[in-house]
Enzyme design. Structure first.
Site, mmCIF file in Angstrom:
data_model
loop_
_atom_site.group_PDB
_atom_site.id
_atom_site.type_symbol
_atom_site.label_atom_id
_atom_site.label_comp_id
_atom_site.label_asym_id
_atom_site.label_seq_id
_atom_site.Cartn_x
_atom_site.Cartn_y
_atom_site.Cartn_z
ATOM 1 C CD GLU A 236 -2.867 -0.908 2.229
ATOM 2 O OE1 GLU A 236 -2.853 -0.185 3.058
ATOM 3 O OE2 GLU A 236 -4.087 -1.441 1.971
ATOM 4 C CD GLU B 63 4.434 -19.914 10.512
ATOM 5 O OE1 GLU B 63 3.390 -20.342 10.961
ATOM 6 O OE2 GLU B 63 2.952 -19.624 9.520
#
Length: 311
Positions: A92, A123
């Site tokens: 953004e 992970e």
């Protein structure tokens, strides 16, 4: 003195975010409204937790702004919810501040696939974390921010350790105190959000806290760089009708002129909002405004002052 971090912090069951929350112990017996009230009540605690970390957030903003002003990058690293929030913040920045997409980046366990689908096994891999951060070639000009609610994610810790080793400034964002991620980084932002409404579901309060912190880091740095004038988003991309309308409104407010006046100012500035503001507040020509913006590194207020001083 730096906080002593114990090896016990690596045990998941010892983390505050993993503990059962006594205020939601009978959640499955509640009505929809009662469930919403319990969640809302817990969410109300997040802002206070973030507030306690404001000095650490401010220091991080300063580091990031300095890095970006000197040709460096902000690189987020995360997995799961933390990685998706990092990706959201990074993606953004270009439309909000008209920055190059390389300026704020994200490294996510599982890559693009991990944004829409859980890839939990990644992970746990230090090797993957190391491999992915090496692809970005972090250096001494960059700031690398590792985000993990637990503070113990191997992928993220490995990436932060490597970035620190090669000279990048490193920052940990966690929701538990005294964790391995905190130890791995140069600087830590710890937002202790406590037990979740659904035990261990750190997409809830912890995720909200992480988004609040990353909003502050990127927005604060961009404000320091002058990509905001007052509180106006003057560096926005005008890629669609809504954003073009927003540009007109921003120029109206910045120059305190009518809509027609704002449209005329933008037309003369070839629809460049910062140029329109500098021209009209300083009396500069378009070329003079462009030069003032270039020489001030895009900092709109400084460009206005520079252009005025040259008249």
């Amino acid at each position: 003195m730096p906080r002593k971090i114990s090896d016990k912090s690596s045990s998941l069951e010892d983390l505050a975010t993993e503990q059962p929350n006594p205020l939601s112990s009978d959640l499955d017996t509640k009505s929809p409204l009662e469930i919403a009230r319990i969640i809302n009540s817990e969410d109300a605690k997040v802002a206070a937790a973030v507030e306690r970390a404001l000095p650490q957030i401010a220091k991080a903003i300063d580091w990031i702004a300095h890095a970006l002003a000197n040709g460096g990058r902000l690189i987020y690293v995360g997995t799961g919810t933390s990685g998706r929030i990092a990706a959201l913040d990074a993606s953004e920045c270009p439309p909000t501040f008209n920055t190059d997409s390389k300026l704020v980046q994200f490294v996510m366990a599982g890559g693009q696939k991990g944004l829409g689908r859980a890839v939990e096994a990644d992970e746990d891999s230090e090797e993957l974390g190391l491999r992915e951060i090496r692809k970005r070639k972090p250096g001494t000009d960059d700031v690398v921010v590792g985000i993990a609610a637990s503070g113990r994610t191997p992928f993220t810790i490995a990436a932060i350790k490597h970035a620190r080793r090669v000279g990048s400034r490193t920052i940990a964002v966690t929701c538990n105190v005294a964790t391995p991620l905190e130890r791995a980084a140069d600087h830590a932002i710890v937002v202790a959000t406590g037990p979740e409404v659904v035990a261990g579901s750190t997409r809830m309060k912890a995720g909200t806290a992480e988004k609040m912190v990353l909003n502050m880091l990127s927005t604060g740095a961009m404000v320091r760089l002058g990509y905001v004038y007052g509180n106006l988003m003057v560096n926005l991309h005008q890629k669609n009708r809504k954003l073009a309308e927003r540009a007109i409104s921003i120029v109206e407010m910045a120059l305190q002129v009518s809509r027609t006046g704002a449209q005329e100012a933008l037309a003369i500035a070839k629809h460049d909002v910062p140029v329109a503001i500098v021209m009209n507040l300083s009396g500069a020509s378009r070329m003079e405004a462009l030069q003032a913006l270039r020489s001030s590194g895009g900092h709109v207020r400084r460009a206005v002052e520079r252009a005025r001083g040259e008249k």
